[in-house]
Motif scaffolding. Structure first.
Motif, PDB file in Angstrom:
ATOM      1  N   ILE A   1       1.067  -1.569   0.004  1.00 14.57           N
ATOM      2  CA  ILE A   1       0.101   0.224  -0.095  1.00 14.57           C
ATOM      3  C   ILE A   1       0.871   0.800  -0.448  1.00 14.57           C
ATOM      4  N   VAL A   2       0.088   2.190  -1.156  1.00 16.59           N
ATOM      5  CA  VAL A   2       1.275   3.348  -1.031  1.00 16.59           C
ATOM      6  C   VAL A   2      -0.412   4.578  -0.063  1.00 16.59           C
ATOM      7  N   ALA A   3       0.786   5.199   0.519  1.00 19.21           N
ATOM      8  CA  ALA A   3      -0.117   5.869   1.445  1.00 19.21           C
ATOM      9  C   ALA A   3       0.492   7.632   1.042  1.00 19.21           C
ATOM     10  N   PHE A   4       0.061   8.338   0.099  1.00 23.12           N
ATOM     11  CA  PHE A   4       0.983   9.728   0.305  1.00 23.12           C
ATOM     12  C   PHE A   4      -0.175  10.989   1.284  1.00 23.12           C
ATOM     13  N   CYS A   5       1.169  11.603   1.733  1.00 25.54           N
ATOM     14  CA  CYS A   5       0.380  12.349   3.098  1.00 25.54           C
ATOM     15  C   CYS A   5       0.618  13.336   3.672  1.00 25.54           C
ATOM     16  N   CYS A   6       0.350  14.493   3.565  1.00 21.91           N
ATOM     17  CA  CYS A   6       0.413  15.866   3.418  1.00 21.91           C
ATOM     18  C   CYS A   6       1.442  15.718   4.802  1.00 21.91           C
ATOM     19  N   ASN A   7       2.447  16.804   4.832  1.00 21.43           N
ATOM     20  CA  ASN A   7       3.283  17.296   5.401  1.00 21.43           C
ATOM     21  C   ASN A   7       2.407  17.174   6.661  1.00 21.43           C
ATOM     22  N   TRP A   8       1.864  18.115   6.951  1.00 20.92           N
ATOM     23  CA  TRP A   8       1.416  18.722   7.974  1.00 20.92           C
ATOM     24  C   TRP A   8      -0.148  18.106   8.803  1.00 20.92           C
ATOM     25  N   CYS A   9      -0.948  17.220   8.290  1.00 19.99           N
ATOM     26  CA  CYS A   9      -1.229  16.977   9.335  1.00 19.99           C
ATOM     27  C   CYS A   9      -1.052  15.180   8.785  1.00 19.99           C
ATOM     28  N   SER A  10      -1.335  14.474   8.076  1.00 15.27           N
ATOM     29  CA  SER A  10      -0.756  13.420   7.855  1.00 15.27           C
ATOM     30  C   SER A  10       0.265  12.429   8.340  1.00 15.27           C
ATOM     31  N   TYR A  11       0.741  13.228   7.995  1.00 15.84           N
ATOM     32  CA  TYR A  11       2.656  12.456   7.724  1.00 15.84           C
ATOM     33  C   TYR A  11       1.961  13.153   9.489  1.00 15.84           C
ATOM     34  N   ALA A  12       2.338  13.787  10.414  1.00 11.53           N
ATOM     35  CA  ALA A  12       1.908  14.034  11.955  1.00 11.53           C
ATOM     36  C   ALA A  12       1.078  13.039  12.431  1.00 11.53           C
ATOM     37  N   GLY A  13       0.305  12.649  11.872  1.00 12.59           N
ATOM     38  CA  GLY A  13      -1.046  11.489  12.090  1.00 12.59           C
ATOM     39  C   GLY A  13      -0.407  10.532  12.471  1.00 12.59           C
ATOM     40  N   ALA A  14       0.320  10.178  11.460  1.00 16.50           N
ATOM     41  CA  ALA A  14       0.757   8.794  11.597  1.00 16.50           C
ATOM     42  C   ALA A  14       2.372   8.458  12.368  1.00 16.50           C
ATOM     43  N   ASP A  15       2.925  10.070  12.452  1.00 14.85           N
ATOM     44  CA  ASP A  15       3.956  10.143  13.508  1.00 14.85           C
ATOM     45  C   ASP A  15       3.625   9.554  14.940  1.00 14.85           C
TER      46      ASP A  15
ATOM     47  N   ASN B   1      -0.183  14.332  -7.596  1.00 19.09           N
ATOM     48  CA  ASN B   1      -0.700  14.510  -9.479  1.00 19.09           C
ATOM     49  C   ASN B   1      -1.327  12.864  -9.611  1.00 19.09           C
ATOM     50  N   PRO B   2      -2.459  12.830 -10.301  1.00 23.12           N
ATOM     51  CA  PRO B   2      -2.659  11.714 -11.017  1.00 23.12           C
ATOM     52  C   PRO B   2      -1.988  10.692 -11.400  1.00 23.12           C
ATOM     53  N   MET B   3      -1.066  11.204 -11.536  1.00 24.57           N
ATOM     54  CA  MET B   3       0.231  10.585 -12.701  1.00 24.57           C
ATOM     55  C   MET B   3       1.054   9.711 -11.413  1.00 24.57           C
ATOM     56  N   PHE B   4       1.657   9.926  -9.923  1.00 24.13           N
ATOM     57  CA  PHE B   4       2.219   9.435  -8.892  1.00 24.13           C
ATOM     58  C   PHE B   4       0.847   8.490  -8.858  1.00 24.13           C
ATOM     59  N   ILE B   5      -0.141   8.237  -8.479  1.00 23.48           N
ATOM     60  CA  ILE B   5      -0.947   6.805  -8.117  1.00 23.48           C
ATOM     61  C   ILE B   5      -0.884   6.621  -9.426  1.00 23.48           C
ATOM     62  N   LEU B   6      -0.442   6.126 -10.908  1.00 21.00           N
ATOM     63  CA  LEU B   6      -1.017   4.879 -11.555  1.00 21.00           C
ATOM     64  C   LEU B   6       0.786   4.625 -12.060  1.00 21.00           C
ATOM     65  N   ARG B   7       1.594   5.069 -10.988  1.00 19.10           N
ATOM     66  CA  ARG B   7       2.768   5.024 -11.074  1.00 19.10           C
ATOM     67  C   ARG B   7       2.849   4.726 -10.326  1.00 19.10           C
ATOM     68  N   ALA B   8       2.548   4.521  -9.160  1.00 22.89           N
ATOM     69  CA  ALA B   8       2.664   3.358  -7.876  1.00 22.89           C
ATOM     70  C   ALA B   8       1.675   1.912  -8.187  1.00 22.89           C
ATOM     71  N   PHE B   9       0.576   2.333  -8.695  1.00 24.42           N
ATOM     72  CA  PHE B   9       0.469   0.738  -9.291  1.00 24.42           C
ATOM     73  C   PHE B   9       1.196   0.348 -10.408  1.00 24.42           C
ATOM     74  N   GLN B  10       2.287   0.994 -11.441  1.00 27.04           N
ATOM     75  CA  GLN B  10       2.489   0.059 -12.195  1.00 27.04           C
ATOM     76  C   GLN B  10       4.251  -0.366 -11.265  1.00 27.04           C
ATOM     77  N   ARG B  11       4.785   0.308 -10.327  1.00 27.68           N
ATOM     78  CA  ARG B  11       5.557  -0.282  -9.750  1.00 27.68           C
ATOM     79  C   ARG B  11       5.825  -1.153  -8.689  1.00 27.68           C
ATOM     80  N   GLY B  12       3.744  -1.768  -8.612  1.00 28.20           N
ATOM     81  CA  GLY B  12       3.402  -2.967  -7.881  1.00 28.20           C
ATOM     82  C   GLY B  12       2.567  -2.923  -6.344  1.00 28.20           C
ATOM     83  N   ALA B  13       2.362  -1.656  -6.699  1.00 28.35           N
ATOM     84  CA  ALA B  13       1.432  -1.086  -5.293  1.00 28.35           C
ATOM     85  C   ALA B  13      -0.074  -2.098  -5.865  1.00 28.35           C
ATOM     86  N   ASP B  14      -0.586  -2.911  -4.497  1.00 30.20           N
ATOM     87  CA  ASP B  14      -2.022  -2.943  -4.557  1.00 30.20           C
ATOM     88  C   ASP B  14      -3.208  -1.855  -4.553  1.00 30.20           C
TER      89      ASP B  14
END
Ligand code: SF4
Ligand code: SF4
Ligand code: FES
Lengths: 144, 332
Positions: free
Chosen positions: A10-24, A49-62
């Motif tokens: 799973i690839v999780a894109f987390c924004c620096n200000w909230c969600s990344y801190a939430g993960a911390d 960018n939508p392309m990041f999402i497609l790239r993640a799938f391309q590189r093996g994300a489920d």
């Protein structure tokens, strides 16, 4: 022959200000979520960018999940409002192409919501696991 | 059969050229074949009289050409705009892509354009000439002695069958009568696909997209695609210009192409018209249009200059991405 146990990536894109801190916070509180969730920090959820999402799938994300500040709380005021529109359109398009809609998700996780972060990841990983490997957006050249 | 005639257009153009109103004309000229009409810039009356063409194959939308051509001519350039072209024209103005002062737009009525693929389905290959003959097209082929008569209505392009507007939304001068915005059935095919199961949809698109040869004609013709540096030209982008290596690359290209014009696509249908592989690309764009209409309210790109495209806008009340699937979806 050895059969590899299937664990979703799973690839999780987390924004620096909230969600990344939430993960911390989830980590600090020793809450557990699957190790196969790979976090990529982005300045704001609207950086995705939508392309990041497609790239993640391309590189093996489920599964790909985008986490950002709650609407109204974006560090840049309105970034996540744009994320919301873009991803609504993109996810609907993926569904239109016959790609399982459960593989993509947007969640709002604040810096105080460590527990929500862990719960979201656990639940998302389970959903994706039940779908099995990503076949419809895979690129065989990138398979290990 | 077009109501306005070539002679009327040439006469009008020659007059405007000779009185100095315009110094160049963006029009159609014959390509390799009668049905292969190519955009051209005319600068003299002689050239116009000899090479200007107006027939059922003049589908090319000139709006995008203005981006390059307005910079090249001294004075004004005349452009012919069919009703659907005027939407692209407005959209480009909204995006500040050319100088309105440099353009003299002549709106012309359109009765619908023919799709050569449909003509070939009826008469076969080896077409040597096509002429308008009343309601029909007279098609001569290499293999038949007598020319075949094909009703223009039977070979009308899909985008014209589902024409969204006969009304011109921009012009300096109008030739003939203006029409009305039409309640078309253009979303029916999208709805049909939406009603399928995901497996069926996947199979449908796999079949369509696997024919793509990445000629990029769809991008090149699209009036919404006018970036000077396109992501598809960037070798580091992972979607650079080359034939798709596998089905992932096909899907990647098509999702990104359609997404980049989402909210700005006027549904002019140029992308499908130019595709040499007859891929129904416009269905991807229409899916975005249909969704945007349903999520954020009716929006027609190019209907007016200066309107804000839905994907660069927001309200605090917008629906969540997860909710898009809860709209009484068949496969929810
Ligand atoms: S015009 Fe058709 S074949 Fe060419 S890149 Fe576009 S979809 Fe592919
Ligand atoms: S995507 Fe196709 S229909 Fe939309 S503006 Fe571009 S060429 Fe026209
Ligand atoms: S900074 Fe968190 S969503 Fe914009």
């Amino acid at each position: 022959m050895q059969v590899k146990e299937y664990k979703p990536l799973i690839v999780a894109f987390c924004c620096n200000w909230c969600s990344y801190a939430g993960a911390d916070l989830a980590g600090n509180n020793r809450l557990s979520y699957p190790a196969d969730v790979k976090i990529i920090r982005v300045p704001c959820s609207c950086r995705v960018n939508p392309m990041f999402i497609l790239r993640a799938f391309q590189r093996g994300a489920d599964g790909v999940i985008i986490c950002g500040c709650h609407p109204g709380d974006c560090h840049y005021t309105s970034g996540n409002y744009y994320t919301r529109r873009r991803m609504a359109a993109l996810f609907s398009m993926l569904d239109f192409l016959g790609i399982e809609k459960e593989r993509t998700r947007v969640e709002w996780v604040s810096a105080a919501e460590g527990a929500k972060f862990a719960a979201t990841m656990n639940e998302f990983a389970e959903t994706v696991a039940s779908l099995g490997e990503n076949k419809r957006l895979e690129d065989l050249r990138c398979k290990r | 059969m077009q109501k306005i005639t070539k002679d009327q257009l040439v006469e009008k153009t020659v007059a405007l050229l000779s009185d100095g109103t315009v110094s160049a004309v963006l029009g159609w000229s014959r390509g390799e074949f009668d049905y292969d009409i190519t955009p051209a810039v005319f600068k003299t009356a002689e050239d116009l009289k000899e090479n200007f063409v107006w027939n059922d194959f003049c589908g090319a939308n000139f709006s995008k050409y203005l981006v390059a051509q307005t910079g090249k001519v001294e004075g004004k350039i005349l452009v012919f705009l069919k009703p659907c072209d005027t939407y692209s024209f407005n959209q480009l103005l909204t995006e500040h892509r050319f100088d309105r002062e440099k353009v003299y737009a002549v709106g012309i009525p359109c009765e619908g354009m023919a799709d050569i693929a449909k003509v070939k389905e009826i008469v076969g290959d080896g077409i040597v000439s096509i002429e308008a003959d009343g309601e029909n097209l007279k098609v001569s082929t290499l293999y038949e002695d007598a020319p075949a008569l094909v009703n223009a209505k039977d070979v009308m392009a899909e985008r014209c069958v589902n024409c969204k507007s006969k009304k011109h939304v921009a012009y300096d001068e109008l030739m003939g009568d203006d029409g009305e915005v039409i309640e078309s059935n253009r979303f029916d095919e999208v709805a049909r696909l939406e009603a399928m199961t995901p497996d069926e949809r996947f199979a449908f698109w796999q079949n369509e997209l696997s024919r793509c040869i990445r000629c990029n004609a769809c991008r090149d013709a699209c009036p919404a695609c006018t970036c000077e540096k396109c992501v598809f030209d960037n070798p580091a982008s992972s979607v650079e210009n080359k034939a798709p290596a596998n089905s992932f690359e096909e899907k990647m290209f098509h999702i990104i192409r359609a997404f980049h014009v989402a909210g700005r696509c006027t549904d002019c249908g140029e992308c499908s018209r130019v595709c040499p592989q007859n891929i129904p690309l416009h269905l991807l764009n229409r899916k975005f249009i249909k969704d945007i209409n349903e999520f954020y309210g009716e929006y027609q790109a190019g209907a007016e200059v200066g309107s804000r495209a839905p994907l660069v806008d927001y309200t605090t009340e917008d629906l969540e991405p997860g909710e898009v699937f809860d709209r009484g979806d068949k496969d929810a």
